[in-house]
Motif scaffolding. Structure first.
Motif, mmCIF file in Angstrom:
data_model
loop_
_atom_site.group_PDB
_atom_site.id
_atom_site.type_symbol
_atom_site.label_atom_id
_atom_site.label_comp_id
_atom_site.label_asym_id
_atom_site.label_seq_id
_atom_site.Cartn_x
_atom_site.Cartn_y
_atom_site.Cartn_z
ATOM 1 N N ASN A 1 103.249 13.657 1.960
ATOM 2 C CA ASN A 1 104.216 13.720 3.061
ATOM 3 C C ASN A 1 104.087 14.999 3.883
ATOM 4 O OD1 ASN A 1 105.232 15.627 1.332
ATOM 5 N ND2 ASN A 1 107.297 14.755 1.195
ATOM 6 N N GLY A 2 103.087 15.832 3.587
ATOM 7 C CA GLY A 2 102.858 17.059 4.331
ATOM 8 C C GLY A 2 103.543 18.277 3.757
ATOM 9 N N GLN A 3 104.343 18.118 2.712
ATOM 10 C CA GLN A 3 105.055 19.242 2.109
ATOM 11 C C GLN A 3 104.075 20.158 1.372
ATOM 12 O OE1 GLN A 3 108.490 20.324 1.942
ATOM 13 N NE2 GLN A 3 107.357 22.061 1.074
ATOM 14 N N LEU A 4 104.140 21.446 1.676
ATOM 15 C CA LEU A 4 103.343 22.427 0.959
ATOM 16 C C LEU A 4 103.695 22.383 -0.528
ATOM 17 C CD1 LEU A 4 101.422 24.990 1.149
ATOM 18 C CD2 LEU A 4 103.545 26.314 1.238
ATOM 19 N N CYS A 5 102.665 22.400 -1.376
ATOM 20 C CA CYS A 5 102.931 22.426 -2.815
ATOM 21 C C CYS A 5 102.355 23.658 -3.493
ATOM 22 C CB CYS A 5 102.429 21.169 -3.511
ATOM 23 S SG CYS A 5 100.652 20.888 -3.412
ATOM 24 N N GLY A 6 101.504 24.433 -2.774
ATOM 25 C CA GLY A 6 101.020 25.653 -3.402
ATOM 26 C C GLY A 6 99.831 26.267 -2.696
ATOM 27 N N LEU A 7 99.402 27.419 -3.235
ATOM 28 C CA LEU A 7 98.319 28.217 -2.671
ATOM 29 C C LEU A 7 97.169 28.306 -3.662
ATOM 30 C CD1 LEU A 7 100.944 29.116 -1.149
ATOM 31 C CD2 LEU A 7 99.936 31.400 -1.010
ATOM 32 N N GLU A 8 95.951 28.219 -3.158
ATOM 33 C CA GLU A 8 94.762 28.493 -3.948
ATOM 34 C C GLU A 8 94.449 29.985 -3.823
ATOM 35 O OE1 GLU A 8 93.295 26.462 -5.854
ATOM 36 O OE2 GLU A 8 93.718 24.430 -5.150
ATOM 37 N N THR A 9 94.341 30.679 -4.947
ATOM 38 C CA THR A 9 94.072 32.110 -4.933
ATOM 39 C C THR A 9 92.963 32.449 -5.915
ATOM 40 O OG1 THR A 9 95.469 32.954 -6.735
ATOM 41 C CG2 THR A 9 96.591 32.333 -4.698
ATOM 42 N N THR A 10 92.504 33.688 -5.832
ATOM 43 C CA THR A 10 91.492 34.151 -6.775
ATOM 44 C C THR A 10 92.059 34.307 -8.187
ATOM 45 O OG1 THR A 10 91.974 36.404 -5.989
ATOM 46 C CG2 THR A 10 90.040 35.302 -5.079
ATOM 47 N N ARG A 11 93.370 34.151 -8.332
ATOM 48 C CA ARG A 11 94.001 34.147 -9.653
ATOM 49 C C ARG A 11 94.477 32.752 -10.042
ATOM 50 N NH1 ARG A 11 97.535 39.701 -10.493
ATOM 51 N NH2 ARG A 11 96.116 41.141 -9.441
ATOM 52 N N GLY A 12 93.946 31.746 -9.349
ATOM 53 C CA GLY A 12 94.321 30.384 -9.667
ATOM 54 C C GLY A 12 95.302 29.798 -8.672
ATOM 55 N N PHE A 13 95.833 28.649 -9.017
ATOM 56 C CA PHE A 13 96.759 27.931 -8.137
ATOM 57 C C PHE A 13 98.179 28.433 -8.356
ATOM 58 C CE2 PHE A 13 99.720 24.341 -7.470
ATOM 59 C CZ PHE A 13 99.480 24.132 -6.116
#
Length: 370
Positions: free
Chosen positions: A176-188
């Protein structure tokens, strides 16, 4: 409307990210700021601390309205931070003298222009032995490294988590387009709300979200000179170069504007140019008074009008970037806009000119969800 203690992650720990983090934490949010390097060490630290658009008559009204409002907030912000942290950002209404130059002249109708913006500018003649000049008494400065130190301490007092040396490489969203998280160098890292305040690196981050805004790095080089207190009573500008006197006698000479991508190296050519400019106004200085040279990467954008607000196609993902030279000047107002956006409150200014939806170009191959 977000509920209190809802979590928000800000991507980028410059002056905009830190002021926004502070204000969001004060509003009751659980705030985390993540930075690819060391917090408060990029363009916000590298600049001269002048709190005004330079040659403002060149800019569109939407940039000026944001800047003049934000300029009115800085003195109270500095006092607030000093009272709460013990660190004085050294806000100083030193004024700015704009000298006529070879590349930048003073418009014949400048006083009428200034009056329309309720500015008490004055044209000065040659009675002081200098070039004709424009005196701008409303222009203040701030010691930006001290401001940043105060903001970092205040954020920590409020429980803001500041995570350094961690790079965000992408974003995930639901169907539905809702942000669920960020990909980072320390994981999700799961989150429903994030604000990109990554300065010159914002364009790269937006590419990972399949969005395209005109934000690009522009290198600016600076010199720090050892002067004496009272050597300069005001800031001086001519042909896009400036001198900023600090209270302890240090003098900043800036700045270049170079499109060299993400190259932060310094050059002998810039050192010579800035030194010649400084020495022209302060002939009593010698090259032995040069303490340091450095550079920073500004987030360039069209006419320096920033992008502030929700990103189309994403629920819960926002941006505040593209301020070019004026991130420091416009940071308090930008933070107010972000807080009002996340709390469904009335914004302090008309935000339509800054909304990304009016500017962005979407990747035609993107889909509603990743």
């Amino acid at each position: 409307m977000l509920k209190k203690r809802e979590s928000v992650i800000l991507v980028g720990a410059g002056v905009i990210g830190l002021i926004a983090a502070m204000r969001l934490a004060e509003a009751g949010f659980d705030v985390c700021v993540v930075d690819r390097g060391q917090a408060a060490q990029e363009a916000s630290w590298a600049g001269g601390g002048i709190l005004s658009p330079l040659y403002p008559w060149h800019y569109p009204p939407e940039l000026l309205r944001l800047s003049f409002y934000s300029m009115s907030l800085h003195q109270a912000l500095a006092r607030e931070l000093e009272n709460l942290t013990g660190i004085d950002p050294q806000w100083n209404l030193s004024g700015l003298r704009i000298m006529a130059g070879k590349r930048e002249t003073i418009p014949a109708d400048i006083i009428n222009w200034a009056q329309r913006w309720q500015l008490n500018w004055q044209l000065m003649g040659k009675e002081d032995g200098l070039h004709p000049s424009l005196w701008c008494p409303e222009v203040a400065q701030v010691r930006n490294p001290r401001l940043l130190s105060a903001l970092l301490l205040r954020c920590r007092q409020l429980g803001v988590k500041i995570i350094e040396h961690t790079e965000v490489s992408g974003f995930r969203r639901f169907h539905n387009g809702q942000l669920c998280g960020l990909e980072t160098t320390r994981g999700f890292w799961p989150t429903n709300h994030a604000i990109i305040t990554a300065g010159a690196w914002t364009g790269k981050l937006l590419e990972s979200a399949r969005l395209h805004l005109e934000i690009y790095p522009v290198r600016g080089q600076m010199l720090l000179l050892q002067g004496q207190a009272g050597m300069l009573n005001s800031m001086i500008m001519r042909d896009q170069h400036y001198l900023v006197p600090r209270q302890d006698g240090l003098i900043l000479a800036g700045s270049t504007s170079e499109n060299v991508q993400f190259d932060k190296s310094v050059t002998a050519e810039a050192r010579e140019t800035l030194w010649d400019f400084a020495h022209d106004f302060l002939p009593e200085l010698t090259s032995d008074h040069i303490i340091r040279q450095w550079s920073g990467l500004r987030p360039g954008s069209q006419e320096s009008v920033p992008y502030i607000g929700a990103l189309p196609g994403w629920k819960g993902l926002y941006v505040a970037a593209g301020h070019f030279r004026y991130g420091l000047t416009n940071a308090p107002a930008t933070a107010e806009i972000l807080v009002s956006t996340l709390t469904d409150q009335a914004p302090p200014v008309d935000i339509k000119p800054y909304l990304p939806a009016t500017h962005f170009q979407k990747d035609p191959n993107s889909s509603p969800a990743d």
